[in-house]
Design a protein around this motif. Sequence first.
Motif, PDB file in Angstrom:
ATOM      1  N   PHE A 283       0.776  -0.955   0.392  1.00  0.00           N
ATOM      2  CA  PHE A 283      -0.186   0.201   0.205  1.00  0.00           C
ATOM      3  C   PHE A 283       0.637   1.427  -0.070  1.00  0.00           C
ATOM      4  O   PHE A 283       0.726   2.604  -0.783  1.00  0.00           O
ATOM      5  CB  PHE A 283      -0.613   0.017   1.351  1.00  0.00           C
ATOM      6  N   THR A 284       1.764   1.156   0.772  1.00  0.00           N
ATOM      7  CA  THR A 284       2.982   3.061   0.688  1.00  0.00           C
ATOM      8  C   THR A 284       3.693   2.622  -0.837  1.00  0.00           C
ATOM      9  O   THR A 284       3.453   3.440  -1.261  1.00  0.00           O
ATOM     10  CB  THR A 284       4.374   2.372   1.896  1.00  0.00           C
ATOM     11  N   TYR A 286       2.378   2.244  -3.068  1.00  0.00           N
ATOM     12  CA  TYR A 286       0.998   2.320  -4.234  1.00  0.00           C
ATOM     13  C   TYR A 286       0.277   3.681  -4.218  1.00  0.00           C
ATOM     14  O   TYR A 286       0.600   4.578  -4.831  1.00  0.00           O
ATOM     15  CB  TYR A 286      -0.439   1.652  -3.907  1.00  0.00           C
ATOM     16  N   LEU A 287       1.205   3.801  -3.135  1.00  0.00           N
ATOM     17  CA  LEU A 287       0.258   5.755  -2.426  1.00  0.00           C
ATOM     18  C   LEU A 287       1.746   6.344  -3.037  1.00  0.00           C
ATOM     19  O   LEU A 287       1.802   7.389  -3.218  1.00  0.00           O
ATOM     20  CB  LEU A 287       0.145   5.687  -0.882  1.00  0.00           C
ATOM     21  N   LEU A 325       5.692   9.122   6.346  1.00  0.00           N
ATOM     22  CA  LEU A 325       4.960   8.128   5.499  1.00  0.00           C
ATOM     23  C   LEU A 325       4.040   6.308   5.807  1.00  0.00           C
ATOM     24  O   LEU A 325       3.110   6.490   5.196  1.00  0.00           O
ATOM     25  CB  LEU A 325       5.766   8.557   3.931  1.00  0.00           C
ATOM     26  N   ILE A 326       5.059   6.042   6.146  1.00  0.00           N
ATOM     27  CA  ILE A 326       4.635   4.699   6.469  1.00  0.00           C
ATOM     28  C   ILE A 326       3.867   4.558   7.704  1.00  0.00           C
ATOM     29  O   ILE A 326       2.503   3.979   7.420  1.00  0.00           O
ATOM     30  CB  ILE A 326       6.154   4.110   6.652  1.00  0.00           C
ATOM     31  N   GLU A 328       1.548   7.072   8.285  1.00  0.00           N
ATOM     32  CA  GLU A 328       0.578   7.677   7.368  1.00  0.00           C
ATOM     33  C   GLU A 328      -0.489   6.505   6.059  1.00  0.00           C
ATOM     34  O   GLU A 328      -1.463   6.256   5.749  1.00  0.00           O
ATOM     35  CB  GLU A 328       0.551   9.098   6.207  1.00  0.00           C
ATOM     36  N   SER A 329       0.363   5.662   5.823  1.00  0.00           N
ATOM     37  CA  SER A 329      -0.102   4.360   4.749  1.00  0.00           C
ATOM     38  C   SER A 329      -1.284   3.640   5.462  1.00  0.00           C
ATOM     39  O   SER A 329      -1.599   2.658   5.339  1.00  0.00           O
ATOM     40  CB  SER A 329       1.223   4.262   3.962  1.00  0.00           C
ATOM     41  N   TYR A 333      -5.036   2.274   5.341  1.00  0.00           N
ATOM     42  CA  TYR A 333      -5.026   0.721   4.933  1.00  0.00           C
ATOM     43  C   TYR A 333      -4.523   0.080   6.114  1.00  0.00           C
ATOM     44  O   TYR A 333      -2.897  -0.527   5.429  1.00  0.00           O
ATOM     45  CB  TYR A 333      -4.664   0.809   3.424  1.00  0.00           C
ATOM     46  N   PHE A 380      -3.683  11.816   1.892  1.00  0.00           N
ATOM     47  CA  PHE A 380      -2.381  11.761   2.440  1.00  0.00           C
ATOM     48  C   PHE A 380      -1.478  12.612   2.545  1.00  0.00           C
ATOM     49  O   PHE A 380      -1.408  12.923   1.263  1.00  0.00           O
ATOM     50  CB  PHE A 380      -2.254  10.529   0.653  1.00  0.00           C
ATOM     51  N   PRO A 382       1.283  12.793   5.225  1.00  0.00           N
ATOM     52  CA  PRO A 382       2.360  12.437   6.093  1.00  0.00           C
ATOM     53  C   PRO A 382       2.691  13.216   7.235  1.00  0.00           C
ATOM     54  O   PRO A 382       3.391  12.731   8.164  1.00  0.00           O
ATOM     55  CB  PRO A 382       3.415  12.281   5.187  1.00  0.00           C
TER      56      PRO A 382
END
Length: 464
Positions: A283-284, A286-287, A325-326, A328-329, A333, A380, A382
């Motif tokens: 998912f990370t 992907y984002l 960012l991880i 937030e991912s 998800y 999204f 972060p």
Amino acid sequence: MTMSAVPMGQSAQHKSFPGPRGRPLVGNLLEAWNDPLDLFGSGTLRHGDLVRFRFAWIDYYLLNDAAAAHRVLVENAKGYHKSPNYKGLKIMLGQGLLTSEGDYWKRQRKLAQPAFHRESLRTFAREMVDATSDMMARWRADDAVKTAPFDLHQEMMRLTFRIVGKTLLGADLEADAREFGESLNVALKWANEYVESVVRVPPWVPTPNNRRFSRAQRSIEGVVRRVVEERRKSGEKKNDLLGMLMSARDEQTGETMSDRQLMDELLTLTLAGHETTANALSFTFYLLSRHPSVARRARAEIASVLGTRDPGLEDLGSMPFTKALIEESMRLYPPAWVVERYSLEEDEVLGHHIPKNAIVAVSPFAMHRNPRYFENPEGFDPDRFLTADPNRPKLAYMPFGAGPRTCIGNAFAMMEMQLIVPMLLRAFQLDLVSAFKLELDPSVTLRPKAGIWVRFGDLPKRSN
Ligand code: HEM
């Protein structure tokens, strides 16, 4: 979505818990089967953060409020067990940490805990980096990967499986990855269908489906059994999780774990430890493909901290944006999208009555999208994790659960992702293939239904 046939203690107090009426007889069962994430979202939107759904004859209480989650998972954790919806997993995994209860669980958790302490994590970091480097070298050497789209989710499953094998079992399972992965899919699908079925066929009835499950289970167990046997034969005393569990003795009886107990724990950790992390990584990326400016900012941070050398445990604190960012991912998800409990006694949650024998759920997926806790929850962003928000209660963000049953692998998984993301981001530009549309599959974990299809793009500036 998991459901079970537990008769509920009904009470007139239900009125205090608002919820949709649903259809006659089945209630919201069909919506729950079709799209539980949407049902949770629309339910809270219409009825508020404490909602009661009805799945046929079962009442299901969703708590989308951090204080309510705290009551059930932390403050009154003793008043609840894991929900019967874990039954499929229990048949699959036996009495491992994830599915056991009471004193047995407590003892096993104490035995396994040292394998996840900081000192152990330090040695794991090297294994994680090496496994990632191997994968990257394989990608570079593989013309098919270099030129054609490939499924990043499959690759991440293979990588995290190898890491779990190396770090927890001290074994190189690279050769087993494909068969193990396929068997795991069959077994997880079975476990999910088992709890969803209105009429449950016991696993020992030789239906084609059950036979497929038995074969998959034998194959999964075979891998773990082989690792244990090899270790026994070699007589080697390693300080990894397997070594710790094998030598651990019960304080009172002095007994070591039986082979069955050992297998159950190892299977649980292998499952819990690789699929969740692979989903989060997928998912990370992907984002990141959809938000190139975030990828650029992360690359700049990574380049300034690491240059061209490999990351290590000591670098992780210096790359806060990559960590954010991880996080937030996993907010958008969360691989563990729902955490369910079963009330052993009546309880009161924020003044609302929960009857005995009720299923109570907290969904990180729904909680993380609650606008009371997160501004523009669908975005999204972060940056929201770079500074602590004093108005956000702790349990508003809970990808690893909370309370005594919180994820034992939390620090392990964060470290793993904080090592893998910079290594891949620095070396490759992973672009989603055009027309790729993310479809979510909320079953035992939240995973991409048809993978994450990417191809290599041109790196803005190749630094590795
Ligand atoms: C991104 C990765 C991961 C996520 C999102 C995640 C999430 C969770 C959550 C939410 C729970 C609590 C479930 C509940 O309360 O019902 C849990 C429990 C657990 N997790 Fe993880 N997990 C991850 C990685 C790992 C890893 C790497 C390991 C092991 C190497 C692991 C092993 C476990 C175990 C054994 C439990 C049960 C703990 C207990 O009940 O004592 N997890 N995980």
